[in-house]
Design a protein around this motif. Structure first.
Motif, PDB file in Angstrom:
ATOM      1  N   ILE A 119      -0.140  23.054  14.429  1.00 51.24           N
ATOM      2  CA  ILE A 119       0.689  23.495  13.312  1.00 51.24           C
ATOM      3  C   ILE A 119       0.163  24.812  12.770  1.00 51.24           C
ATOM      4  N   GLY A 120      -1.164  24.934  12.716  1.00 49.36           N
ATOM      5  CA  GLY A 120      -1.753  26.188  12.281  1.00 49.36           C
ATOM      6  C   GLY A 120      -1.401  27.336  13.208  1.00 49.36           C
ATOM      7  N   GLN A 123       2.240  28.397  12.540  1.00 53.31           N
ATOM      8  CA  GLN A 123       2.356  29.154  11.293  1.00 53.31           C
ATOM      9  C   GLN A 123       1.711  30.529  11.425  1.00 53.31           C
ATOM     10  N   ILE A 129       8.494  26.360   9.830  1.00 57.27           N
ATOM     11  CA  ILE A 129       8.230  24.936  10.024  1.00 57.27           C
ATOM     12  C   ILE A 129       9.131  24.152   9.081  1.00 57.27           C
ATOM     13  N   TYR A 161      -0.204  20.727   4.640  1.00 57.24           N
ATOM     14  CA  TYR A 161      -0.688  21.352   5.864  1.00 57.24           C
ATOM     15  C   TYR A 161      -0.228  22.795   6.032  1.00 57.24           C
ATOM     16  N   THR A 162       0.830  23.192   5.356  1.00 52.72           N
ATOM     17  CA  THR A 162       1.338  24.556   5.526  1.00 52.72           C
ATOM     18  C   THR A 162       1.245  25.397   4.252  1.00 52.72           C
TER      19      THR A 162
END
Length: 315
Positions: A119-120, A123, A129, A161-162
């Protein structure tokens, strides 16, 4: 004439109270048909100045949630899902970088927690996302309370997480229940991408009422999963290059019409060598054309919202 009624199996009449479709009153079938409706659309040739076609590429990062939601927990089957995070996603990000294409990634909250590094990477590459359920559950299996609760839990995970609030969602399985639209309005989302009433963006209606939510429509013909099934019993009947021909024709049609080309892919499906090659060839074909606007789903939705006069607080 010989009487042959004795040859017909005699059965008891059905319960007249059974809710079979041909017994529905008009109020029921009309209400079901219009509960979530298609409102005003953008029409064609409505993109930013000088743009002939909008291209919105998306990926559903299902990974382990694909088998989990089917209650399949064998390590062998789950290893297929590991492929998406371990191999497919890096290949996809490399292809998108090569052709300078922004994309939208729809991620179940459980997938996000299982692969935070991926996910990192998404991004960090500047991609969008969006929401994709909690564990890829079918919305139609949930009560209204459950759907609301899982949506709010999913938002909390995504924000953690974002660091950003999701602006759009795609329902798992494209299963849009009678509760889903009220949930999307409750979350103040800009758009959804789960419905199929048009080729071009349009506003979702709730029982005829405007919602201010833009739909970025999807279609099974522009999805990799039907062509490349996970289950070996669902035999693959088309080669990757045959699928490439379909997607090229879909894009060429959108280009000729001045419309939107939207595509839905999955890292654990499209990420295999012969299939990611097809993705690269498709991106190359699109990039070679003049007047192409590569955009995230959010960018398309915000532009479409202005074209169909959605109030500013929704855009």
């Amino acid at each position: 004439m010989e009487n042959r009624t004795s040859d017909i199996e005699q059965t008891a009449p059905e319960d007249p109270s059974a809710e079979r479709p041909w017994r529905w009153p008009e109020e029921r079938w009309r209400g079901l048909a219009t509960r979530v409706g298609a409102g005003r659309g953008t029409g064609l040739h409505r993109w930013p100045q000088g743009v002939s076609v909008a291209v919105a590429i998306s990926f559903d990062v299902d990974d382990e949630t694909a088998p989990f939601c089917l209650d399949v927990t064998s390590p062998g089957y789950i290893s297929q899902a590991h492929y998406g995070a371990r191999v497919g996603l890096p290949r996809i990000l490399s292809a998108l970088m090569e052709y300078d294409v922004p994309a939208s990634f729809f991620v179940p909250a459980v997938s996000m927690q299982l692969n935070p590094e991926g996910i990192g990477d998404i991004q960090a590459a500047g991609h969008e996302i969006g929401m994709h359920g909690w564990i890829h559950e079918r919305c139609g299996d949930l009560s209204g309370e459950e759907e609301y609760a899982l949506a709010e839990r999913s938002v909390d995970v995504l924000r953690r997480y974002t660091g950003v609030m999701p602006r759009g969602m795609r329902t798992p399985w494209w299963d849009f229940s009678g509760h889903t639209l009220p949930v999307a309005r409750h979350l103040d989302l800009v758009y959804d991408s789960s419905m199929m009433a048009d080729d071009e963006p349009y506003e979702l209606l709730h029982s005829g009422e405007r919602t201010g939510i833009v739909e970025i429509p999807v279609a099974w013909i522009r999805d990799d999963a039907p062509y490349f099934p996970d289950n070996p019993a669902d035999r693959q009947v088309m080669s990757p290059r045959q699928v490439l021909r379909i997607w090229k024709d879909e894009f060429d049609g959108a280009l000729a019409a001045g419309g939107l080309f939207q595509l839905t892919l999955h890292p654990h499906v499209i990420g295999h060598r012969s299939r990611v090659l097809v993705l690269r060839e498709l991106l190359s074909h699109i990039s070679d054309q003049a007047g192409v606007w590569f955009a995230t789903h959010e960018e398309v939705a915000r532009h479409a919202g202005k074209r169909i006069d959605i109030p500013p607080h929704h855009t």
